[in-house]
Design a protein around this motif. Structure first.
Motif, PDB file in Angstrom:
ATOM      1  N   MET A 130      -0.992  16.277 -11.438  1.00  0.00           N
ATOM      2  CA  MET A 130      -1.813  15.232 -10.847  1.00  0.00           C
ATOM      3  C   MET A 130      -1.017  13.967 -10.551  1.00  0.00           C
ATOM      4  N   THR A 131       0.075  13.738 -11.288  1.00  0.00           N
ATOM      5  CA  THR A 131       0.852  12.523 -11.060  1.00  0.00           C
ATOM      6  C   THR A 131       2.288  12.726 -11.515  1.00  0.00           C
ATOM      7  N   TRP A 132       3.202  12.007 -10.862  1.00  0.00           N
ATOM      8  CA  TRP A 132       4.601  12.053 -11.264  1.00  0.00           C
ATOM      9  C   TRP A 132       4.895  11.062 -12.397  1.00  0.00           C
ATOM     10  N   ILE A 133       3.926  10.206 -12.727  1.00  0.00           N
ATOM     11  CA  ILE A 133       4.103   9.222 -13.787  1.00  0.00           C
ATOM     12  C   ILE A 133       3.812   9.878 -15.131  1.00  0.00           C
ATOM     13  N   GLU A 134       4.700   9.688 -16.089  1.00  0.00           N
ATOM     14  CA  GLU A 134       4.504  10.277 -17.410  1.00  0.00           C
ATOM     15  C   GLU A 134       3.389   9.539 -18.142  1.00  0.00           C
TER      16      GLU A 134
ATOM     17  N   ALA B 297       0.719   9.753 -21.608  1.00  0.00           N
ATOM     18  CA  ALA B 297       0.386  10.392 -22.880  1.00  0.00           C
ATOM     19  C   ALA B 297      -0.942  11.127 -22.759  1.00  0.00           C
ATOM     20  N   GLU B 298      -1.072  12.224 -23.488  1.00  0.00           N
ATOM     21  CA  GLU B 298      -2.259  13.072 -23.386  1.00  0.00           C
ATOM     22  C   GLU B 298      -3.538  12.329 -23.754  1.00  0.00           C
ATOM     23  N   ASN B 299      -3.453  11.391 -24.691  1.00  0.00           N
ATOM     24  CA  ASN B 299      -4.647  10.677 -25.139  1.00  0.00           C
ATOM     25  C   ASN B 299      -4.848   9.339 -24.432  1.00  0.00           C
ATOM     26  N   SER B 300      -4.125   9.112 -23.346  1.00  0.00           N
ATOM     27  CA  SER B 300      -4.256   7.839 -22.631  1.00  0.00           C
ATOM     28  C   SER B 300      -5.633   7.723 -21.994  1.00  0.00           C
ATOM     29  N   PRO B 301      -6.270   6.532 -22.064  1.00  0.00           N
ATOM     30  CA  PRO B 301      -7.562   6.358 -21.387  1.00  0.00           C
ATOM     31  C   PRO B 301      -7.435   6.198 -19.885  1.00  0.00           C
ATOM     32  N   PHE B 302      -6.184   5.980 -19.408  1.00  0.00           N
ATOM     33  CA  PHE B 302      -6.004   5.631 -18.004  1.00  0.00           C
ATOM     34  C   PHE B 302      -5.184   6.692 -17.281  1.00  0.00           C
ATOM     35  N   GLY B 303      -5.840   7.832 -17.009  1.00  0.00           N
ATOM     36  CA  GLY B 303      -5.196   8.887 -16.256  1.00  0.00           C
ATOM     37  C   GLY B 303      -5.142   8.563 -14.772  1.00  0.00           C
ATOM     38  N   PRO B 304      -4.546   9.451 -13.976  1.00  0.00           N
ATOM     39  CA  PRO B 304      -4.354   9.164 -12.554  1.00  0.00           C
ATOM     40  C   PRO B 304      -5.634   9.150 -11.737  1.00  0.00           C
ATOM     41  N   GLU B 305      -6.745   9.650 -12.294  1.00  0.00           N
ATOM     42  CA  GLU B 305      -8.015   9.620 -11.580  1.00  0.00           C
ATOM     43  C   GLU B 305      -8.813   8.356 -11.886  1.00  0.00           C
ATOM     44  N   ASN B 306      -8.299   7.513 -12.789  1.00  0.00           N
ATOM     45  CA  ASN B 306      -9.023   6.333 -13.220  1.00  0.00           C
ATOM     46  C   ASN B 306      -8.606   5.103 -12.425  1.00  0.00           C
TER      47      ASN B 306
ATOM     48  N   GLU C 263      -2.836   8.048  -3.678  1.00  0.00           N
ATOM     49  CA  GLU C 263      -1.686   8.616  -2.972  1.00  0.00           C
ATOM     50  C   GLU C 263      -0.377   8.196  -3.640  1.00  0.00           C
ATOM     51  N   LEU C 264      -0.296   6.952  -4.059  1.00  0.00           N
ATOM     52  CA  LEU C 264       0.925   6.448  -4.684  1.00  0.00           C
ATOM     53  C   LEU C 264       1.253   7.183  -5.977  1.00  0.00           C
ATOM     54  N   VAL C 265       0.245   7.464  -6.785  1.00  0.00           N
ATOM     55  CA  VAL C 265       0.520   8.059  -8.094  1.00  0.00           C
ATOM     56  C   VAL C 265       0.548   9.586  -8.051  1.00  0.00           C
ATOM     57  N   ARG C 266       0.019  10.168  -7.001  1.00  0.00           N
ATOM     58  CA  ARG C 266      -0.001  11.642  -6.909  1.00  0.00           C
ATOM     59  C   ARG C 266       1.167  12.210  -6.105  1.00  0.00           C
ATOM     60  N   ASN C 267       1.691  11.439  -5.187  1.00  0.00           N
ATOM     61  CA  ASN C 267       2.714  11.930  -4.264  1.00  0.00           C
ATOM     62  C   ASN C 267       4.105  11.647  -4.827  1.00  0.00           C
ATOM     63  N   GLU C 268       4.834  12.706  -5.150  1.00  0.00           N
ATOM     64  CA  GLU C 268       6.185  12.561  -5.701  1.00  0.00           C
ATOM     65  C   GLU C 268       7.087  11.759  -4.771  1.00  0.00           C
ATOM     66  N   ASN C 269       6.825  11.824  -3.481  1.00  0.00           N
ATOM     67  CA  ASN C 269       7.656  11.099  -2.514  1.00  0.00           C
ATOM     68  C   ASN C 269       7.512   9.580  -2.635  1.00  0.00           C
ATOM     69  N   GLU C 270       6.476   9.132  -3.339  1.00  0.00           N
ATOM     70  CA  GLU C 270       6.265   7.695  -3.506  1.00  0.00           C
ATOM     71  C   GLU C 270       6.954   7.133  -4.752  1.00  0.00           C
TER      72      GLU C 270
END
Length: 400
Positions: free
Chosen positions: A1-5, A7-16, A81-88
């Protein structure tokens, strides 16, 4: 979903991608988006991409909120788009700042503040405590979302210390009231709705237009002095017992991010009047956690709320009152049907008669030095959790 690392328990995933206002050192505060344990610095990123990001450089979200839903949607699509696209990656990485390096600010300038009373569990509990010899729900409660106007100027950012309020309160059996610091200082777990697009004075907002005016939500702790409240609230309702401080979380989570967690509003009986009725009314599947000096004492569920936010906004404006950019209206205390789901210490300790164990000691209401943290997340059918962050406050002694 994102190229940004993340943590599994983070409240702020790439869909947030909640939005807030942050400061780095002595730099001017500006707008950012949270992802994982980092903040995307939006103003310079937009400039680097040759976009108009002037609203991102503002010290509050108000300029962005005023742009309206098309702009809100376009900004979210850009961020996704910024957080999902590896090209960004190469274009975004220079503008990622660890959250540990920033200081969060009040996210928006609060224009008006209205607090509702939308939980049947809470209203019933309070009715039994305050009016033990009468019906717990007053006759109007199931016909309209009961609410009151608070003080916008005392809405504060998470982390702001709360000075114990003083005022009049009347001890049981006393003939006259006493002036002094509140002895029954309490919290209220609430969900706050942040207005972006204003409405026109004299024109009610129908329930179908809720999403055109409301951008998103924050966590709310509406601090309450129960002894002041019990003495003053008849006949006009809350005043000094509520107006001294209301804390909100730093990140504003958009309605778009919460959409997958929507649940149908429960049946309302008797049927509501037409301006409050609708086939598509929803609440959110949100669970809160209340920590009293780091001890988990309650987990109130939002999905059981009797009134929906669209109904709150419709009722707020049905007399022609307008809403403005930066208005905040809150749900009122969120409580469930079980004891460990109660969203205030008034209910949790049942008016002080059933102490709660905190730090190994029996406790009823807040003492000086106590710290309360409220967290929350929305659950979606696929198991994703949309975090709302947290709101924290610590009690300081009353000013003599």
């Amino acid at each position: 979903m994102t190229w940004i690392e993340i943590a599994e328990n983070s409240p702020f995933g790439p869909e947030n991608l909640p939005l807030g206002i942050f400061r780095v050192g002595d730099e001017e505060p500006r707008m950012g988006a949270a992802i994982g344990d980092q903040v995307i610095d939006l103003a310079p990123l937009a400039s680097a991409q040759m976009l108009d990001g002037s609203q991102f450089a503002e010290p509050s979200l108000n300029a962005f909120l005023a742009l309206g839903r098309p702009a809100w949607h376009a900004t979210r699509e850009w961020l996704l788009e910024l957080v999902r696209n590896e090209n960004e990656r190469d274009s975004v990485e220079p503008y990622l700042i660890p959250q540990s390096a920033v200081t969060m600010q009040l996210p928006f300038e609060v224009s008006d503040y209205v607090d509702f009373y939308a939980s049947e569990h809470h209203a019933t509990n309070v009715g039994r405590l305050f009016r033990p010899d009468a019906e717990p729900l007053l006759p109007n409660w199931k016909h309209l979302p009961v609410g009151y106007h608070g003080r916008a100027g005392t809405v504060v950012a998470s982390g702001t210390d709360i000075v114990r309020p003083s005022g009049q309160w009347k001890a049981p059996g006393a003939d006259a009231p006493t002036y002094g610091p509140s002895q029954r200082l309490d919290i209220e777990v609430e969900l706050g709705y942040v207005v972006g697009s204003p409405s026109i004075l004299g024109r009610p907002v129908p329930i179908t237009d809720f999403k055109e005016h409301v951008y998103g939500v924050v966590l709310v702790n509406d601090w309450s002095a129960r002894d002041l409240q019990a003495w003053e609230y008849v006949p006009l309702g809350p005043f000094l017992g509520k107006s001294f401080a209301t804390s909100i979380s730093p990140w504003v989570v958009s309605l778009d991010a919460l959409e997958a967690s929507a649940v149908r509003l429960g049946k309302q009986e008797p049927p509501v009047l037409p301006y409050l009725a609708g086939e598509e009314l929803t609440n959110f599947d949100i669970t809160f956690e209340v920590y009293w000096n780091s001890a988990l004492v309650s987990s109130p569920p939002y999905r059981e709320m009797y009134w929906s936010p669209a109904q709150m906004l419709a009722h707020l404006t049905v007399n022609g009152a307008s809403v403005r950019t930066g208005d905040l209206f809150a749900s009122g205390t969120v409580s469930g049907g079980e004891k460990d789901q109660r969203g205030s210490f008034l209910e949790l300790s049942w008016g002080g008669r059933e102490p709660v164990t905190v730090d190994g000691e029996p406790r009823t209401f807040l003492e000086d030095g106590d710290e309360v943290t409220i967290t929350g997340w929305a659950a979606t059918p696929d198991g994703t959790k949309i975090g709302l962050g947290s709101v924290t406050g610590r009690i300081l002694p009353a000013v003599s």
